[in-house]
Design a protein around this motif. Sequence first.
Motif, PDB file in Angstrom:
ATOM      1  N   ARG A 162       0.838  -1.198   0.000  1.00 18.14           N
ATOM      2  CA  ARG A 162       0.000   0.000   0.000  1.00 18.14           C
ATOM      3  C   ARG A 162       0.875   1.251   0.000  1.00 18.14           C
ATOM      4  NH1 ARG A 162      -4.042  -0.393   4.891  1.00 18.14           N
ATOM      5  NH2 ARG A 162      -2.180  -1.165   5.973  1.00 18.14           N
ATOM      6  N   VAL A 163       0.348   2.326  -0.540  1.00 16.49           N
ATOM      7  CA  VAL A 163       1.084   3.587  -0.611  1.00 16.49           C
ATOM      8  C   VAL A 163       0.155   4.733  -0.216  1.00 16.49           C
ATOM      9  CG1 VAL A 163       2.624   2.775  -2.426  1.00 16.49           C
ATOM     10  CG2 VAL A 163       0.508   3.951  -3.047  1.00 16.49           C
ATOM     11  N   ILE A 164       0.781   5.849   0.182  1.00 12.07           N
ATOM     12  CA  ILE A 164       0.043   7.103   0.378  1.00 12.07           C
ATOM     13  C   ILE A 164       0.356   7.987  -0.821  1.00 12.07           C
ATOM     14  CG2 ILE A 164      -0.299   9.106   1.871  1.00 12.07           C
ATOM     15  CD1 ILE A 164       0.787   7.417   4.182  1.00 12.07           C
ATOM     16  N   CYS A 165      -0.668   8.473  -1.475  1.00 16.55           N
ATOM     17  CA  CYS A 165      -0.446   9.204  -2.723  1.00 16.55           C
ATOM     18  C   CYS A 165      -1.451  10.338  -2.877  1.00 16.55           C
ATOM     19  CB  CYS A 165      -0.523   8.255  -3.921  1.00 16.55           C
ATOM     20  SG  CYS A 165      -2.075   7.349  -4.024  1.00 16.55           S
ATOM     21  N   CYS A 166      -1.145  11.228  -3.793  1.00 16.00           N
ATOM     22  CA  CYS A 166      -2.023  12.355  -4.097  1.00 16.00           C
ATOM     23  C   CYS A 166      -1.670  12.873  -5.484  1.00 16.00           C
ATOM     24  CB  CYS A 166      -1.882  13.464  -3.056  1.00 16.00           C
ATOM     25  SG  CYS A 166      -0.234  14.202  -3.001  1.00 16.00           S
ATOM     26  N   SER A 167      -2.429  13.818  -5.955  1.00 14.30           N
ATOM     27  CA  SER A 167      -2.143  14.404  -7.260  1.00 14.30           C
ATOM     28  C   SER A 167      -1.043  15.457  -7.123  1.00 14.30           C
ATOM     29  CB  SER A 167      -3.401  15.052  -7.835  1.00 14.30           C
ATOM     30  OG  SER A 167      -3.727  16.217  -7.088  1.00 14.30           O
ATOM     31  N   PRO A 168      -0.271  15.710  -8.190  1.00  8.61           N
ATOM     32  CA  PRO A 168       0.724  16.788  -8.144  1.00  8.61           C
ATOM     33  C   PRO A 168       0.090  18.139  -7.821  1.00  8.61           C
ATOM     34  CG  PRO A 168       1.117  15.358 -10.026  1.00  8.61           C
ATOM     35  CD  PRO A 168      -0.207  14.949  -9.449  1.00  8.61           C
ATOM     36  N   ASP A 169      -1.143  18.341  -8.279  1.00 10.34           N
ATOM     37  CA  ASP A 169      -1.831  19.602  -8.012  1.00 10.34           C
ATOM     38  C   ASP A 169      -2.088  19.779  -6.524  1.00 10.34           C
ATOM     39  OD1 ASP A 169      -3.554  21.977  -8.768  1.00 10.34           O
ATOM     40  OD2 ASP A 169      -5.074  20.696  -7.837  1.00 10.34           O
ATOM     41  N   TYR A 170      -2.544  18.711  -5.860  1.00 14.78           N
ATOM     42  CA  TYR A 170      -2.777  18.803  -4.410  1.00 14.78           C
ATOM     43  C   TYR A 170      -1.460  19.055  -3.680  1.00 14.78           C
ATOM     44  CZ  TYR A 170      -3.849  17.645   0.396  1.00 14.78           C
ATOM     45  OH  TYR A 170      -3.976  17.698   1.769  1.00 14.78           O
ATOM     46  N   LEU A 171      -0.416  18.387  -4.099  1.00 15.54           N
ATOM     47  CA  LEU A 171       0.889  18.545  -3.455  1.00 15.54           C
ATOM     48  C   LEU A 171       1.377  19.986  -3.569  1.00 15.54           C
ATOM     49  CD1 LEU A 171       2.576  16.363  -2.025  1.00 15.54           C
ATOM     50  CD2 LEU A 171       3.988  16.238  -4.083  1.00 15.54           C
ATOM     51  N   GLN A 172       1.134  20.611  -4.718  1.00 11.05           N
ATOM     52  CA  GLN A 172       1.562  21.981  -4.917  1.00 11.05           C
ATOM     53  C   GLN A 172       0.762  22.938  -4.029  1.00 11.05           C
ATOM     54  OE1 GLN A 172       1.291  23.277  -8.988  1.00 11.05           O
ATOM     55  NE2 GLN A 172       2.397  25.186  -8.621  1.00 11.05           N
ATOM     56  N   LEU A 237      -3.875   3.590  -0.336  1.00 13.11           N
ATOM     57  CA  LEU A 237      -4.520   2.542  -1.116  1.00 13.11           C
ATOM     58  C   LEU A 237      -3.508   1.494  -1.576  1.00 13.11           C
ATOM     59  CD1 LEU A 237      -6.832   4.729  -3.374  1.00 13.11           C
ATOM     60  CD2 LEU A 237      -7.597   3.163  -1.582  1.00 13.11           C
ATOM     61  N   PRO A 238      -3.983   0.277  -1.884  1.00 12.84           N
ATOM     62  CA  PRO A 238      -3.089  -0.747  -2.441  1.00 12.84           C
ATOM     63  C   PRO A 238      -2.569  -0.322  -3.817  1.00 12.84           C
ATOM     64  CG  PRO A 238      -5.127  -1.726  -1.629  1.00 12.84           C
ATOM     65  CD  PRO A 238      -5.335  -0.250  -1.633  1.00 12.84           C
ATOM     66  N   GLU A 239      -1.370  -0.767  -4.133  1.00 10.92           N
ATOM     67  CA  GLU A 239      -0.770  -0.413  -5.418  1.00 10.92           C
ATOM     68  C   GLU A 239      -1.581  -0.927  -6.604  1.00 10.92           C
ATOM     69  OE1 GLU A 239       3.312  -1.666  -5.540  1.00 10.92           O
ATOM     70  OE2 GLU A 239       4.021   0.355  -5.048  1.00 10.92           O
ATOM     71  N   PHE A 240      -2.303  -2.056  -6.425  1.00 15.78           N
ATOM     72  CA  PHE A 240      -3.035  -2.574  -7.574  1.00 15.78           C
ATOM     73  C   PHE A 240      -4.169  -1.637  -7.990  1.00 15.78           C
ATOM     74  CE2 PHE A 240      -5.417  -4.601  -4.061  1.00 15.78           C
ATOM     75  CZ  PHE A 240      -6.728  -4.350  -4.428  1.00 15.78           C
ATOM     76  N   ILE A 241      -4.595  -0.741  -7.094  1.00 13.32           N
ATOM     77  CA  ILE A 241      -5.641   0.220  -7.435  1.00 13.32           C
ATOM     78  C   ILE A 241      -5.048   1.479  -8.053  1.00 13.32           C
ATOM     79  CG2 ILE A 241      -7.427   1.737  -6.463  1.00 13.32           C
ATOM     80  CD1 ILE A 241      -8.147  -0.431  -4.514  1.00 13.32           C
ATOM     81  N   VAL A 242      -3.903   1.935  -7.552  1.00 13.85           N
ATOM     82  CA  VAL A 242      -3.339   3.221  -7.990  1.00 13.85           C
ATOM     83  C   VAL A 242      -2.136   3.050  -8.899  1.00 13.85           C
ATOM     84  CG1 VAL A 242      -4.187   4.405  -5.941  1.00 13.85           C
ATOM     85  CG2 VAL A 242      -1.897   3.388  -5.918  1.00 13.85           C
ATOM     86  N   GLY A 243      -1.755   1.812  -9.218  1.00 10.75           N
ATOM     87  CA  GLY A 243      -0.532   1.585  -9.992  1.00 10.75           C
ATOM     88  C   GLY A 243      -0.499   2.324 -11.314  1.00 10.75           C
ATOM     89  N   GLU A 244      -1.575   2.241 -12.078  1.00 11.76           N
ATOM     90  CA  GLU A 244      -1.596   2.902 -13.390  1.00 11.76           C
ATOM     91  C   GLU A 244      -1.512   4.414 -13.246  1.00 11.76           C
ATOM     92  OE1 GLU A 244      -4.465   3.176 -17.377  1.00 11.76           O
ATOM     93  OE2 GLU A 244      -4.830   1.657 -15.824  1.00 11.76           O
ATOM     94  N   ALA A 245      -2.210   4.976 -12.259  1.00  6.75           N
ATOM     95  CA  ALA A 245      -2.165   6.427 -12.040  1.00  6.75           C
ATOM     96  C   ALA A 245      -0.771   6.870 -11.614  1.00  6.75           C
ATOM     97  CB  ALA A 245      -3.201   6.828 -10.989  1.00  6.75           C
ATOM     98  N   LEU A 246      -0.067   6.035 -10.863  1.00 11.64           N
ATOM     99  CA  LEU A 246       1.308   6.364 -10.486  1.00 11.64           C
ATOM    100  C   LEU A 246       2.231   6.329 -11.701  1.00 11.64           C
ATOM    101  CD1 LEU A 246       1.614   4.368  -7.126  1.00 11.64           C
ATOM    102  CD2 LEU A 246       1.448   6.845  -7.382  1.00 11.64           C
ATOM    103  N   GLU A 247       2.011   5.359 -12.580  1.00 12.31           N
ATOM    104  CA  GLU A 247       2.855   5.249 -13.771  1.00 12.31           C
ATOM    105  C   GLU A 247       2.670   6.429 -14.709  1.00 12.31           C
ATOM    106  OE1 GLU A 247       2.042   1.530 -15.615  1.00 12.31           O
ATOM    107  OE2 GLU A 247       2.947   0.328 -14.008  1.00 12.31           O
TER     108      GLU A 247
END
Length: 294
Positions: A162-172, A237-247
């Motif tokens: 699992r990873v913690i992630c967000c959009s670049p826009d939110y990070l900015q 979320l688990p990587e299998f859900i967000v993997g494509e968005a991360l790529e």
Amino acid sequence: MQIEDLRIFMTVIKAGNFTAAAEQLLLSKQYVSRRMAALEDSLGVRLLIRNTRKLSVTESGQVFSRHAQKILDDIHEAELAVSERTRELQGSFRVSIPMSFGMSYLSPLIAEFLRQHPAVQFQVELGDRYVDMIGEGFDIAIRIGLLSDSTLIARRLSVLKRVICCSPDYLQRAGSPLLPEDLLHHACLRYGREGQNGWELMQEGKRKLLDVHGPIVSNNGEVLRDAAVAGLGLALLPEFIVGEALETGALVTVLEDFYPEPLTLSAVYPQHRQRSEVTRAFLDFLETRLKSHS
């Protein structure tokens, strides 16, 4: 009591009513009803509760179904042992699979398994509810996370990062959290029961529970992934859900040194299925394929 009665009884349980069971067995509804009545008379107990919409199984019926299925499995194994078709895997199989993981990973693996074993028939139900294995006639359920204590046999298949992630826009806009405590000042998109209790992260070898908050709680990972992509906050979320968005860069990870513990992917099945050749072959296949993807 006849072996045919056991087969009819188990088919009725899995089908949910006499009409559907009769269609599967290529028998008349009246014949199925008579055989079930005769079975109950011979046992001296009520196995099924009949109503206008759907049959339900009594407590005695559930106990009897476990023994009935074991008898049928033993007969099937005996037939295979003396059959010239022993090397060809055969049988019908009902499996419950979590929606997101099933769509992302298991769907192509099931297709591959069936190509290798064309005499096997699968009934696949995708959903995140915990099914009643015995009462609903499931052979295997694939489950993610901690397992509750039960009489079911569990087999660990893999672990899911699992990873913690967000959009670049939110990070900015909101800045990058550097420590787990920083999450208390961020919008956190929360998943299911974990969302109600908070996020649990590892910090210096110890678990740390954080009472995070945010604009949305959902029991569906895709909903939270899409909300994160839209810039609404951080998602765990688990990587299998967000993997494509991360790529693609639609999402980026944060707090890489404080990832939560991975989830355990397990298969659970009733004790009477542990000698089933289909069960063993399918679980061996899944474990091998999932390890190759991890």
